[in-house]
Scaffold this active site. Sequence first.
Site, PDB file in Angstrom:
ATOM      1  N   ARG A 120     -71.141  69.264 -37.885  1.00 27.25           N
ATOM      2  CA  ARG A 120     -71.969  68.107 -38.266  1.00 27.25           C
ATOM      3  C   ARG A 120     -71.537  67.667 -39.657  1.00 27.25           C
ATOM      4  O   ARG A 120     -71.689  68.419 -40.616  1.00 27.25           O
ATOM      5  CB  ARG A 120     -73.461  68.461 -38.225  1.00 27.25           C
ATOM      6  CG  ARG A 120     -74.346  67.366 -38.763  1.00 27.25           C
ATOM      7  CD  ARG A 120     -75.826  67.566 -38.452  1.00 27.25           C
ATOM      8  NE  ARG A 120     -76.131  67.255 -37.060  1.00 27.25           N
ATOM      9  CZ  ARG A 120     -77.351  66.932 -36.613  1.00 27.25           C
ATOM     10  NH1 ARG A 120     -78.372  66.900 -37.444  1.00 27.25           N
ATOM     11  NH2 ARG A 120     -77.538  66.655 -35.344  1.00 27.25           N
ATOM     12  N   HIS A 147     -72.536  60.401 -32.305  1.00 25.06           N
ATOM     13  CA  HIS A 147     -73.368  61.560 -31.944  1.00 25.06           C
ATOM     14  C   HIS A 147     -73.239  61.763 -30.433  1.00 25.06           C
ATOM     15  O   HIS A 147     -74.188  61.555 -29.667  1.00 25.06           O
ATOM     16  CB  HIS A 147     -74.819  61.289 -32.350  1.00 25.06           C
ATOM     17  CG  HIS A 147     -75.673  62.526 -32.415  1.00 25.06           C
ATOM     18  ND1 HIS A 147     -75.198  63.794 -32.157  1.00 25.06           N
ATOM     19  CD2 HIS A 147     -76.994  62.675 -32.725  1.00 25.06           C
ATOM     20  CE1 HIS A 147     -76.197  64.663 -32.303  1.00 25.06           C
ATOM     21  NE2 HIS A 147     -77.281  64.011 -32.648  1.00 25.06           N
ATOM     22  N   GLN A 150     -75.784  63.852 -28.361  1.00 29.18           N
ATOM     23  CA  GLN A 150     -77.042  63.139 -28.123  1.00 29.18           C
ATOM     24  C   GLN A 150     -76.873  62.194 -26.929  1.00 29.18           C
ATOM     25  O   GLN A 150     -77.733  62.129 -26.046  1.00 29.18           O
ATOM     26  CB  GLN A 150     -77.435  62.354 -29.377  1.00 29.18           C
ATOM     27  CG  GLN A 150     -78.754  61.604 -29.230  1.00 29.18           C
ATOM     28  CD  GLN A 150     -79.937  62.535 -29.065  1.00 29.18           C
ATOM     29  OE1 GLN A 150     -80.112  63.449 -29.845  1.00 29.18           O
ATOM     30  NE2 GLN A 150     -80.750  62.311 -28.050  1.00 29.18           N
ATOM     31  N   ASP A 243     -84.059  54.548 -33.149  1.00 24.79           N
ATOM     32  CA  ASP A 243     -83.705  55.701 -33.980  1.00 24.79           C
ATOM     33  C   ASP A 243     -84.258  55.394 -35.372  1.00 24.79           C
ATOM     34  O   ASP A 243     -84.708  54.262 -35.645  1.00 24.79           O
ATOM     35  CB  ASP A 243     -82.169  55.865 -33.988  1.00 24.79           C
ATOM     36  CG  ASP A 243     -81.677  57.077 -34.782  1.00 24.79           C
ATOM     37  OD1 ASP A 243     -82.506  57.945 -35.135  1.00 24.79           O
ATOM     38  OD2 ASP A 243     -80.464  57.150 -35.050  1.00 24.79           O
ATOM     39  N   CYS A 283     -83.934  59.659 -30.234  1.00 20.81           N
ATOM     40  CA  CYS A 283     -83.194  60.927 -30.360  1.00 20.81           C
ATOM     41  C   CYS A 283     -83.980  61.979 -31.119  1.00 20.81           C
ATOM     42  O   CYS A 283     -83.705  63.177 -30.984  1.00 20.81           O
ATOM     43  CB  CYS A 283     -81.868  60.671 -31.050  1.00 20.81           C
ATOM     44  SG  CYS A 283     -82.041  59.925 -32.677  1.00 20.81           S
ATOM     45  N   ARG A 311     -80.837  68.040 -24.303  1.00 25.06           N
ATOM     46  CA  ARG A 311     -79.745  68.404 -25.219  1.00 25.06           C
ATOM     47  C   ARG A 311     -79.162  69.767 -24.809  1.00 25.06           C
ATOM     48  O   ARG A 311     -77.964  69.963 -24.773  1.00 25.06           O
ATOM     49  CB  ARG A 311     -80.265  68.483 -26.668  1.00 25.06           C
ATOM     50  CG  ARG A 311     -80.735  67.175 -27.285  1.00 25.06           C
ATOM     51  CD  ARG A 311     -79.599  66.206 -27.475  1.00 25.06           C
ATOM     52  NE  ARG A 311     -78.507  66.795 -28.231  1.00 25.06           N
ATOM     53  CZ  ARG A 311     -78.426  66.823 -29.574  1.00 25.06           C
ATOM     54  NH1 ARG A 311     -79.370  66.244 -30.292  1.00 25.06           N
ATOM     55  NH2 ARG A 311     -77.397  67.385 -30.185  1.00 25.06           N
TER      56      ARG A 311
HETATM   57  N1   CP Z   1     -81.374  64.383 -32.354  1.00 24.92           N
HETATM   58  C1   CP Z   1     -80.815  65.279 -33.190  1.00 24.92           C
HETATM   59  O1   CP Z   1     -79.586  65.393 -33.315  1.00 24.92           O
HETATM   60  O2   CP Z   1     -81.702  66.036 -33.865  1.00 24.92           O
HETATM   61  P1   CP Z   1     -81.349  67.051 -35.049  1.00 24.92           P
HETATM   62  O3   CP Z   1     -80.871  66.213 -36.214  1.00 24.92           O
HETATM   63  O4   CP Z   1     -82.629  67.758 -35.334  1.00 24.92           O
HETATM   64  O5   CP Z   1     -80.270  67.973 -34.597  1.00 24.92           O
HETATM   65  N1  NVA Z   2     -79.048  58.325 -36.932  1.00 29.71           N
HETATM   66  C1  NVA Z   2     -79.687  59.575 -37.314  1.00 29.71           C
HETATM   67  C2  NVA Z   2     -79.717  60.496 -36.149  1.00 29.71           C
HETATM   68  C3  NVA Z   2     -80.360  61.832 -36.415  1.00 29.71           C
HETATM   69  C4  NVA Z   2     -80.323  62.729 -35.218  1.00 29.71           C
HETATM   70  C5  NVA Z   2     -78.946  60.184 -38.483  1.00 29.71           C
HETATM   71  O1  NVA Z   2     -77.723  60.172 -38.493  1.00 29.71           O
HETATM   72  O2  NVA Z   2     -79.623  60.679 -39.410  1.00 29.71           O
END
Ligand code: CP
Ligand code: NVA
Length: 331
Positions: A120, A147, A150, A243, A283, A311
């Site tokens: 990440r 992502h 997701q 989101d 999400c 997920r």
């Molecule tokens: N939706 C999602 O990726 O959640 P987290 O940021 O908690 O992993």
């Molecule tokens: N768009 C958001 C998604 C979190 C799961 C972010 O990147 O923070």
Amino acid sequence: MAISFAAQTGFASAAPTLLGRKLLETTDLTAEELLRLLRLAQYLKVQARSEQRTLLRDRTLAMLFEKPSLRTRVSFEVAMTQLGGQVLFAQGGEFLVGTRESPEDAARTLSRYVDVIAVRTHAHEPLERFAQAATVPVINALSARAHPCQALADVLTAQERFGSLAGLRIAYLGDARNNVAASLAEASVMLGATVQFGCPPTHRPSESYLHKLTTIGAPSGGTARAFTNPVRAVRGADIVYTDVWTSMGEERYRERNDAMLRPYAVTEGLLSFAQPKAIFMHCLPAHRGEEVTAGVIDGPQSAVFDQAENRMHAQKALLLALLTELKGLPV
Ligand code: CP
Ligand code: NVA
């Protein structure tokens, strides 16, 4: 052109394998590969857990996260553990792609220790360099651009609720340039859905990106367009998705985003323009009173916890496909 029956069912012969591949963006998969993963995920979701205990025995997943996570981290850990594998996790200062050493050196080193790596990151480019140098599969566990994990869960959820993505109308409200919007849109158009972004010009995908989506969707009839008027985006939709207005790493834009995106909040009033049987998706994490009202996200049309659960099932399918030949599994 419709997606073939073989692709829809996931039982085509001589399928290209995902063994050893990477998943940085949804478009690293073909529509057929995506459908196969969904079929496998559906199978694993109902399979007895006792039958899964050794599928990834002696395999190790490294999870390296620059940003916080609840769902991604825990769903990967539980998926890997239930499949008989092991997980190690490093976060924040312990692991920042390209700071203590080059992405390439980190990737080559880790590839000597573990079987698969989920990362990440903030910027997407160091992740691409990392994945290019790694000799084991690398999974994007969220970057500023994409992502894809997701999106796998999102299309799995949509498929469960509607049978197929083909012909569905999906409205995405809010920051239509963010990672979740991009991966959702790519997966959806690949499977034949129409994606309708509702966003102000400041948060609208570029014309070239909309064109790219329409090109990706062409074989299955999927397409994408953007509306400034939120009602036009939502009218007749089967799925209404939003989101957070400000993604991780974008905090400097929070005030501007709050001001620009407020008209695109998913309220009961806005949702009423969708199909009567429409579902609401997010999400998570969510901010009630900002991008969505409590009445919508906690209401009868909300599918957000099915998404969160999916997920884990989708990532089980992904891990198995990247690490094994899927012997004895329905693909
Ligand atoms: N939706 C999602 O990726 O959640 P987290 O940021 O908690 O992993
Ligand atoms: N768009 C958001 C998604 C979190 C799961 C972010 O990147 O923070």
